[in-house]
Design an enzyme around this catalytic site. Sequence first.
Site, PDB file in Angstrom:
ATOM      1  N   GLU A 204     -11.531  86.497 -57.028  1.00 17.85           N
ATOM      2  CA  GLU A 204     -10.164  86.070 -57.341  1.00 17.85           C
ATOM      3  C   GLU A 204      -9.138  87.122 -56.927  1.00 17.85           C
ATOM      4  O   GLU A 204      -8.035  86.798 -56.520  1.00 17.85           O
ATOM      5  CB  GLU A 204     -10.007  85.773 -58.840  1.00 17.85           C
ATOM      6  CG  GLU A 204     -10.442  84.383 -59.230  1.00 17.85           C
ATOM      7  CD  GLU A 204      -9.591  83.264 -58.624  1.00 17.85           C
ATOM      8  OE1 GLU A 204      -9.702  83.016 -57.401  1.00 17.85           O
ATOM      9  OE2 GLU A 204      -8.847  82.618 -59.364  1.00 17.85           O
TER      10      GLU A 204
ATOM     11  N   GLU B 183      -9.720  77.663 -50.257  1.00 14.37           N
ATOM     12  CA  GLU B 183      -8.719  78.140 -49.295  1.00 14.37           C
ATOM     13  C   GLU B 183      -9.333  78.785 -48.051  1.00 14.37           C
ATOM     14  O   GLU B 183      -8.820  78.621 -46.939  1.00 14.37           O
ATOM     15  CB  GLU B 183      -7.746  79.130 -49.960  1.00 14.37           C
ATOM     16  CG  GLU B 183      -6.691  78.493 -50.833  1.00 14.37           C
ATOM     17  CD  GLU B 183      -7.189  78.050 -52.202  1.00 14.37           C
ATOM     18  OE1 GLU B 183      -8.379  78.308 -52.518  1.00 14.37           O
ATOM     19  OE2 GLU B 183      -6.411  77.449 -52.966  1.00 14.37           O
TER      20      GLU B 183
ATOM     21  N   GLU C 244       0.018  70.780 -61.479  1.00 21.59           N
ATOM     22  CA  GLU C 244      -1.368  70.341 -61.256  1.00 21.59           C
ATOM     23  C   GLU C 244      -1.457  68.820 -61.243  1.00 21.59           C
ATOM     24  O   GLU C 244      -2.195  68.244 -60.443  1.00 21.59           O
ATOM     25  CB  GLU C 244      -2.305  70.903 -62.340  1.00 21.59           C
ATOM     26  CG  GLU C 244      -2.409  72.427 -62.378  1.00 21.59           C
ATOM     27  CD  GLU C 244      -3.142  73.028 -61.181  1.00 21.59           C
ATOM     28  OE1 GLU C 244      -3.632  72.282 -60.324  1.00 21.59           O
ATOM     29  OE2 GLU C 244      -3.190  74.274 -61.112  1.00 21.59           O
TER      30      GLU C 244
ATOM     31  N   THR D  50      -1.353  70.183 -50.401  1.00 18.44           N
ATOM     32  CA  THR D  50      -1.989  71.447 -50.795  1.00 18.44           C
ATOM     33  C   THR D  50      -3.338  71.205 -51.474  1.00 18.44           C
ATOM     34  O   THR D  50      -4.165  72.087 -51.553  1.00 18.44           O
ATOM     35  CB  THR D  50      -1.047  72.280 -51.695  1.00 18.44           C
ATOM     36  OG1 THR D  50      -1.575  73.597 -51.814  1.00 18.44           O
ATOM     37  CG2 THR D  50      -0.901  71.659 -53.082  1.00 18.44           C
TER      38      THR D  50
ATOM     39  N   ASP E 140       2.440  80.652 -53.122  1.00 16.69           N
ATOM     40  CA  ASP E 140       1.715  80.076 -51.980  1.00 16.69           C
ATOM     41  C   ASP E 140       2.215  78.732 -51.454  1.00 16.69           C
ATOM     42  O   ASP E 140       2.737  78.623 -50.346  1.00 16.69           O
ATOM     43  CB  ASP E 140       0.211  80.000 -52.288  1.00 16.69           C
ATOM     44  CG  ASP E 140      -0.122  79.391 -53.662  1.00 16.69           C
ATOM     45  OD1 ASP E 140       0.812  78.996 -54.372  1.00 16.69           O
ATOM     46  OD2 ASP E 140      -1.313  79.308 -54.014  1.00 16.69           O
TER      47      ASP E 140
HETATM   48  C1  DMJ Z   1      -5.708  73.870 -55.366  1.00 13.18           C
HETATM   49  O1  DMJ Z   1      -5.576  73.131 -56.523  1.00 13.18           O
HETATM   50  C2  DMJ Z   1      -4.489  73.810 -54.529  1.00 13.18           C
HETATM   51  O2  DMJ Z   1      -4.842  74.182 -53.241  1.00 13.18           O
HETATM   52  C3  DMJ Z   1      -3.380  74.685 -55.028  1.00 13.18           C
HETATM   53  O3  DMJ Z   1      -2.261  74.730 -54.185  1.00 13.18           O
HETATM   54  C4  DMJ Z   1      -3.832  76.087 -55.270  1.00 13.18           C
HETATM   55  N1  DMJ Z   1      -5.210  76.217 -55.145  1.00 13.18           N
HETATM   56  C5  DMJ Z   1      -6.075  75.264 -55.755  1.00 13.18           C
HETATM   57  C6  DMJ Z   1      -7.506  75.545 -55.395  1.00 13.18           C
HETATM   58  O4  DMJ Z   1      -7.782  76.876 -55.290  1.00 13.18           O
END
Ligand code: DMJ
Length: 854
Positions: A365, A383, A124, A469, A271
Site C-alpha cells: 500500500e 492499478e 465509492e 476509474t 488520483d
Molecule cells: C478502485 O475502486 C478505483 O480504481 C478507485 O479510483 C481507486 N482505486 C480502487 C482500487 O484500488
Amino acid sequence: MLKTLLLTLLCGWASCHESQHMTPEEKSVIRDQVVEMFDHAYGSYMKYAYPADELMPLSCRGRVRGLEPNRGDIDDSLGKFSLTLIDTLDTLVVLNKLDEFEEGVRKTLKDVRLDNDVVVSVFETNIRVLGGLLGAHVMADMLRQRGDRMQWYQDELLHMAKELGHRLLPAFNTTSGLPYPRVNLKHGVVSPLSRTGTESDTCTACAGTMILEFAALSRLSGETVFEEHARKALDVLWEKRQRGSDLVGTVINIHSGDWVRRDSGVGAGIDSYYEYLMKAYILLGDSVFLERFNIHYSAIMKYISQPPLLLNVHMHNPTVSVRSWMDSLLAFFPGLQVLRGDLKPAIETHEMLYQVTKQHKFLPEAFTTEFRVHWGQHPLRPEFAESTYYLYKATGDPYYLRVGQSIVEKLNAYARVPCGFAAVQDVRTGTHEDRMDSFFLAEMFKYLYLLFSEKSQLPFDIDDYIFTTEAHLLPVSLSTTVAPCRANATDAPPVVHEEDPFTYSCPSVQTLFPNNPSFAKTIRDGYKYLTGVGRPFNSIPVREIELPLHDDGMEPVEFLKSMGISLTPMNEAALGEARGLKEHKGVYRVKLVAQLSQAVEEEEVVPHIVQLISPPFLGRTVLTAGPAKFGMDLTKQEHGVKGSIMKALPYTACGPIENADQLRGHIALALRGDCMFAGKARRLQEAGATGVIFIDHRDGSNIEDSPLFQMVGDGDSTADLTLPLVFLFSREGALLTTALEEHHNVDVLLLPKERQLGHDKPEKPLGVNIKFRLAGEGEAAEGPTLEFVLEKGEILLEEEEEEEEEEQGEEEQPLEEEGQLVGDAESQRNCEKASGADDEDTALCDSPAGSEQP
Ligand code: DMJ
C-alpha cells in the site's frame, strides 16, 4: 577470446529477447488461466456470499454490514446492494460470459434495493454501483441491439441507475457545490434520520470523480441535473487550485472550499480527479476539461514526477517534497500518461513499480522512495495491471505480457484460497486478510483478460469505450450526444505546448515509435535494478534526478550535502545531447550515486507497550504496540504516560469528536482507517485527550503475524502534536476494548517496551527499606505502634543492612517518587482501591514499579 565474449553477449541477448516474446498459443493459455481464476473468484462470491456486498474469502461467507465487526470507513462501500455483483456485471461481457451476464442482470433486477437505511460513501457508490449499473446497461443495450440476446431487457438497469443518482444528489446540497463524503441511501444528508451530514471535509478525488458517471447518466436518461452537479464540483476544485503551482491538495472543506490538507501528489486522495479531467474530455468532447488537465499535467511533470518516482509535494511550495514514500494508488498514473501520449515517463515509472512488485511480490500500500515497505498491506488492487495493459496497448512490447504473466502467477501463488482470493495483510509475511474487494472482479480481471486477448477475440470493439476509474465501460459515442447543460463556469485559457504534439491530439503507436520497436526497452533498461533484485552483487545503480532550487536560495547540491547526501555533478558531455536532456533555469542535473545494499533492511521500529495497570490487571497484561514518528517521544518519558482509556466517538476519529466532554483527560482509543493518523491525533488532542491508542481495523491482525511499524504523519507538519501515540493490532486492541466494556475504569501505561514495568532490572533500587531495631531493655515505644509479624529468618541484622546501605549510597528512593513511575496520584488511588483485594493487588502497591513482575 573476443569472439567468445561476443558470442556470449549475443546469445544472452537472443535468449533474453526470446523469453520476452510470447507466442499466440502461450497468450491464449494465460488468457484461459485468467478466466479460470475469474470463475474461482466470482463463483465463490456467488456461492458463499451473494446477495451480500462482498465475499469474505477466508471465512467462506458474505460480509454483511452490521453483522461483522466495523472496519471503519472501508465499510462505507457496503450499501446492502450486492455490491460485488453489480461491480462485476460488465466484466462478464468482456470475458464473453454472456449467459452469466444475463443471469446476473436478472438477479440484480430481482434482488437489489437501493433504498436501504445505510450510510455509504458517495465516491465509492458512484464509481462502483452507479458506474456498474451504467456499464451493465450499456452492455445489455449493445447485446439487445445485436438481436440475439437480452431481447427482454427494457432499460431496467438505467432506471436503477437513475434512482441511485437521485439518492446521491442530496450530498451535493452544500454552499460550495462540493459533495458531502457520505449519504444515507434512504434519508439523504443532514436530516434527523440520516446519521450523516456533520462532516466538513472531503478528498479531492471524492469530489472530482463524479463527472463520467453523472454525465453518462444525464446523457442516457435526459435528466441534466446529474451532469450539472458533477461539473459544478469540478469547477470548484479548479477554482481552488493553487494558482502558483497549479496543483491541488488532498482534502478540501466542502463548505468553504479551503484546503484542509495541502500535500499534493497523484496517488491517494487526488488520483482519479486528474484521471476524470482527461477522460471527461475523451467521453464528452468538452475541451475545457482537456485544458484544465493539461495545466495540471504540466505542474505534475514539473514538481511531482521525478521519473521513475512520483513524489508528494506541498501545493504552495512544490519544490519541497513532503514525504519519503509513495502509495500504491499512484500505479494508475502511467496508464493515464499513456492516454496523454507521454510514454517515456510512463515507461520509467511503470518499470519502477514492476521492480517493487518483484521485490515484494505485490505492490505494498505504501513503499519508500528506497522501495522498502512502508505499509505492507495489499488489498488486490488493480492499478498496476491497468497501467501494464495501457503500456502494452501503446507499445505492443511483449515485455508487458511478461509483466502481466507475473501478476497472474503471483495472484495464484500468494492470494488464492479455497473460497476465492484473499487480500494480503502484509507483503512481508504473506498473511491474508478476510476480504476480497469488489474492484478485484470489476478491474483486475478485465485488464488481465484484455491484456492477453487479441482485439478480434473480444465480443465487441473495446476501443469504442472508455474505462471509468472502476473500469466500467462507457461508450465514447456519448461525446456526440449534445451536452444537456450550460457551459462550464470557469473557462481556462488554452495553453499551447509547442514542442508537445499530444497536447490537443490523441497519440498513435505509429507516431510514438517510428520504426523503433525497442523504444520502450531502451527507456526501461536504465531502471532495471532499482530495488537491487536481479542485480549482480556490488553493482552501483545510478539515478538521475532533477533538483530544483530551494526557496531559501540554497544550491541543491549544498542543500543535499547539508542532509548528508553527496552528489557528483554530471558532465554534460557525458550525458550526451542525444539523450535529449534539456537545461532548465534553476534546475541542476546531477548524478546521484547510491550504493544500495542487496539485502534491504527494514526501518528499525522501537516496540512500545500498553500495560494495563488498574485492577484486576495490575500490570500483568502487557500489549506490544507500535510507536509513532510524531507526537510525544515516549522514549524520552522516563516514567511513561499513564491514563484511563476512553473510546473516541466517532471511533475512527475522522470527523468532529462528539464525546470531547468524556474524552478530556483520558487516553483515547481510535480505530485505524479512513483518514490519516495525524488527522485523528489532531482532532483528539483538540478534544482534550492525553494520548491516543490507535487500533487496527483489519480483522484478526495481531502482533505475532504482523510486523510492527511506525505510524507516520500526513505530510504536513506534525509539530503541533504533543500527545503520546501508539498503535495496537486488532487482536491486542480487542483486549483493551473488552476490558473497557467489562470494567468501569481501565488505566494503562504507555511506554517503550524496554522499560516495561516489572520486566527488567531497575536501574536504581526502588524498594522500600524498613529497618528494625530491637528495643532496649525497658525502652517504651513512643507514638503509634506498627506491628509486623515476621517469620523466622526474615530479620536482617542491622550490621548487614548497614553494609548494603553504604553500597547503595544515594540511590535510595523516597516513597513519593515511586508513585511517579506509575504516573501520579491516580495510581495511588488505584493502589488504595486495590489494597486488601488480593495478594497481588497489594504487591503492586507495595512493590513499586521496577520490582519483580507482579
Ligand atoms: C478502485 O475502486 C478505483 O480504481 C478507485 O479510483 C481507486 N482505486 C480502487 C482500487 O484500488
